[in-house]
Motif scaffolding. Structure first.
Motif, short mmCIF file in Angstrom:
data_model
loop_
_atom_site.label_atom_id
_atom_site.label_comp_id
_atom_site.label_asym_id
_atom_site.label_seq_id
_atom_site.Cartn_x
_atom_site.Cartn_y
_atom_site.Cartn_z
N ASN A 112 26.52 34.12 -6.62
CA ASN A 112 25.82 32.87 -5.46
C ASN A 112 27.34 32.96 -4.34
O ASN A 112 28.20 32.76 -3.99
N GLU A 113 26.72 32.00 -3.03
CA GLU A 113 27.61 31.68 -2.11
C GLU A 113 29.12 31.13 -2.40
O GLU A 113 29.63 31.53 -1.83
N GLU A 114 28.30 30.09 -3.46
CA GLU A 114 29.63 29.36 -3.53
C GLU A 114 30.65 29.73 -3.97
O GLU A 114 31.82 29.76 -4.00
N GLU A 115 30.28 30.35 -5.13
CA GLU A 115 31.35 31.68 -5.90
C GLU A 115 32.00 32.28 -5.17
O GLU A 115 32.99 32.73 -5.32
N THR A 116 31.26 32.77 -4.49
CA THR A 116 32.09 34.19 -3.25
C THR A 116 32.95 33.21 -2.53
O THR A 116 33.89 33.94 -2.66
N ARG A 117 32.40 32.12 -1.76
CA ARG A 117 33.15 31.37 -1.24
C ARG A 117 34.35 31.18 -1.97
O ARG A 117 35.78 31.07 -0.76
N GLN A 118 34.82 30.70 -3.22
CA GLN A 118 35.66 30.68 -4.11
C GLN A 118 36.05 31.77 -4.10
O GLN A 118 37.66 31.27 -4.35
N MET A 119 36.19 32.68 -4.55
CA MET A 119 36.83 34.15 -4.66
C MET A 119 37.61 34.33 -3.45
O MET A 119 38.69 35.01 -3.10
N ALA A 120 36.61 34.34 -2.66
CA ALA A 120 37.25 34.27 -1.34
C ALA A 120 38.28 33.53 -0.55
O ALA A 120 39.53 34.24 -0.50
N ALA A 121 38.63 32.21 -1.22
CA ALA A 121 39.23 31.15 -1.01
C ALA A 121 40.52 32.09 -1.73
O ALA A 121 41.98 32.20 -1.17
N TYR A 122 40.43 32.12 -3.55
CA TYR A 122 41.77 32.64 -3.07
C TYR A 122 42.29 34.64 -3.13
O TYR A 122 43.62 34.24 -2.61
N VAL A 123 41.87 34.98 -2.78
CA VAL A 123 42.13 36.25 -2.07
C VAL A 123 42.35 36.05 -0.95
O VAL A 123 43.46 36.38 -0.04
N ALA A 124 42.16 34.90 0.00
CA ALA A 124 42.54 34.70 1.40
C ALA A 124 43.80 33.96 0.66
O ALA A 124 45.24 34.11 2.00
N SER A 125 44.80 33.07 -0.67
CA SER A 125 45.37 32.44 -0.28
C SER A 125 46.80 33.53 -0.80
O SER A 125 48.25 33.15 -0.38
N LEU A 126 46.57 34.68 -0.84
CA LEU A 126 47.55 35.72 -1.12
C LEU A 126 48.21 36.20 -0.08
O LEU A 126 49.74 36.95 -0.47
N GLY A 127 48.23 36.33 0.63
CA GLY A 127 47.80 36.24 1.94
C GLY A 127 47.81 36.38 3.67
O GLY A 127 45.91 36.38 3.11
N PRO A 128 47.41 36.47 4.61
CA PRO A 128 47.37 35.44 5.68
C PRO A 128 46.23 37.28 5.89
O PRO A 128 46.37 38.49 6.25
N GLY A 129 44.87 37.12 6.39
CA GLY A 129 43.71 38.37 6.75
C GLY A 129 42.71 37.67 7.32
O GLY A 129 42.84 36.64 7.92
N PRO A 130 41.51 38.12 8.21
CA PRO A 130 40.84 38.08 9.19
C PRO A 130 40.17 36.73 8.22
O PRO A 130 39.35 36.96 6.91
N ALA A 131 39.76 35.82 8.78
CA ALA A 131 38.52 34.54 7.75
C ALA A 131 37.32 34.95 7.79
O ALA A 131 36.35 35.69 9.15
N ILE A 132 36.30 34.30 7.14
CA ILE A 132 34.91 34.04 7.09
C ILE A 132 34.65 33.95 8.47
O ILE A 132 35.00 32.45 9.16
N PRO A 133 34.03 34.12 9.25
CA PRO A 133 33.17 33.87 10.90
C PRO A 133 32.62 32.24 10.73
O PRO A 133 31.74 32.59 10.26
N SER A 134 32.82 32.04 11.51
CA SER A 134 32.07 29.74 11.72
C SER A 134 31.37 30.36 11.89
O SER A 134 30.71 30.96 12.63
N GLU A 135 30.60 28.98 12.23
CA GLU A 135 29.09 29.36 12.78
C GLU A 135 28.43 29.54 14.43
O GLU A 135 27.72 29.84 15.01
N GLU A 136 30.18 29.50 15.44
CA GLU A 136 30.17 29.63 16.34
C GLU A 136 30.68 30.82 16.92
O GLU A 136 29.90 30.92 17.75
N GLU A 137 30.94 31.60 15.76
CA GLU A 137 31.39 33.50 16.26
C GLU A 137 30.05 33.69 16.01
O GLU A 137 29.63 34.81 16.46
N LEU A 138 28.93 33.14 15.37
CA LEU A 138 27.95 34.14 14.99
C LEU A 138 26.56 33.08 15.47
O LEU A 138 25.69 33.78 15.14
N ASP A 139 27.21 32.03 16.80
CA ASP A 139 25.66 31.84 17.05
C ASP A 139 25.18 33.44 18.06
O ASP A 139 25.96 33.20 19.76
#
Length: 263
Positions: A112-139
């Motif tokens: 689900n979305e929460e689990e997907t974001r949690q895995m994304a958080a862990y991978v993001a902690s391994l090294g800097p990279g593109p972030a999930i786009p914000s609501e403003e970027e998707l407007d």
């Protein structure tokens, strides 16, 4: 001897130096710990997200990508790919892989979305990279679909087709159709470059340009073909086949009509 005794340090001086050393060491440790904590907790996520994401990663992804995301013979390193890559790959069901092949196949998402974001958080902690786009970027409320269409035809249509219907690539790979794809996943694909897709950073296509492209895709998906029958939006192949079959049929019918009149 008297001179040496005068130069001898007071016992409290040694104690003071020892205390200063301990304070300096503690300060350096605190700075290092803070840096590690900041690295382990990417912006937009909590420490709990990272911890839960690590558990999900170890249980579902480590077989191919390694226990620490460093990669193995069967899966690439994920250090530095960023949260956006994970959110795209896992959110579209491409990961975890269903089977080995030329490219990851899209399928119903396993998490689900929460689990997907949690895995994304862990991978993001391994090294800097593109972030999930914000609501403003998707407007896309101020986006221009016409400009987006121009950008899409220049940068994307050679693989995805001018109508976003997808197309075949080399060695069994393909550019998928874009109908029904979530705005966030389209944006993430542009900034991460999955499979054979190049990365379109902000210097290549600005954030406004990305919004324009998303608006264009949403427009052509919700608007009937202005030119009549779209023939599956497959481009010159289906159009040429239609002209060939229909044109040849008209010629044959006209020839039969002429010969019947002459006889």
């Amino acid at each position: 001897m008297k001179a040496l005794s005068q130069r001898r340090r007071h016992p409290l001086v040694a104690v003071a130096l020892l205390l200063m050393g301990l304070l300096l060491t503690g300060g350096l440790y605190a700075v290092a710990s803070g840096a590690n904590e900041a690295k382990a907790q990417p912006a937009g996520f909590t420490a709990e997200d990272v911890e839960e994401g690590k558990k999900l990663f170890v249980a579902n992804c480590a077989t191919c990508h390694g226990m620490n995301g460093g990669g193995t013979e069967t899966g690439p390193s994920l250090v530095g790919v960023g949260a956006a890559a994970v959110h795209f790959q896992v959110g579209t069901g491409r990961m975890p892989l269903q089977m080995q092949g030329p490219q990851a196949q899209e399928k119903p998402a396993q998490f689900n979305e929460e689990e997907t974001r949690q895995m994304a958080a862990y991978v993001a902690s391994l090294g800097p990279g593109p972030a999930i786009p914000s609501e403003e970027e998707l407007d896309t409320s101020d986006a221009d679909p016409a400009k987006g269409g121009t950008l899409f035809r220049v940068n994307c249509a050679m693989c995805h087709n001018a109508a976003g219907a997808g197309g075949a690539l080399t060695r069994g790979k393909f550019a998928p159709p874009l109908a029904g794809v979530e705005d966030a996943h389209i944006y993430e694909a542009m900034i991460t470059g999955p499979q054979n897709m190049p990365v379109f950073n902000d210097a290549t296509i600005t954030p406004q340009g990305k919004q324009d492209i998303i608006a264009f895709l949403n427009t052509i998906e919700s608007t009937p073909s202005a030119g009549g029958a779209d023939l599956g939006s497959l481009g010159p192949v289906s159009e040429g086949l239609f002209v060939w079959v229909a044109g040849l049929g008209v010629i044959i019918a006209f020839t039969i009509w002429l010969t019947s009149r002459s006889s």
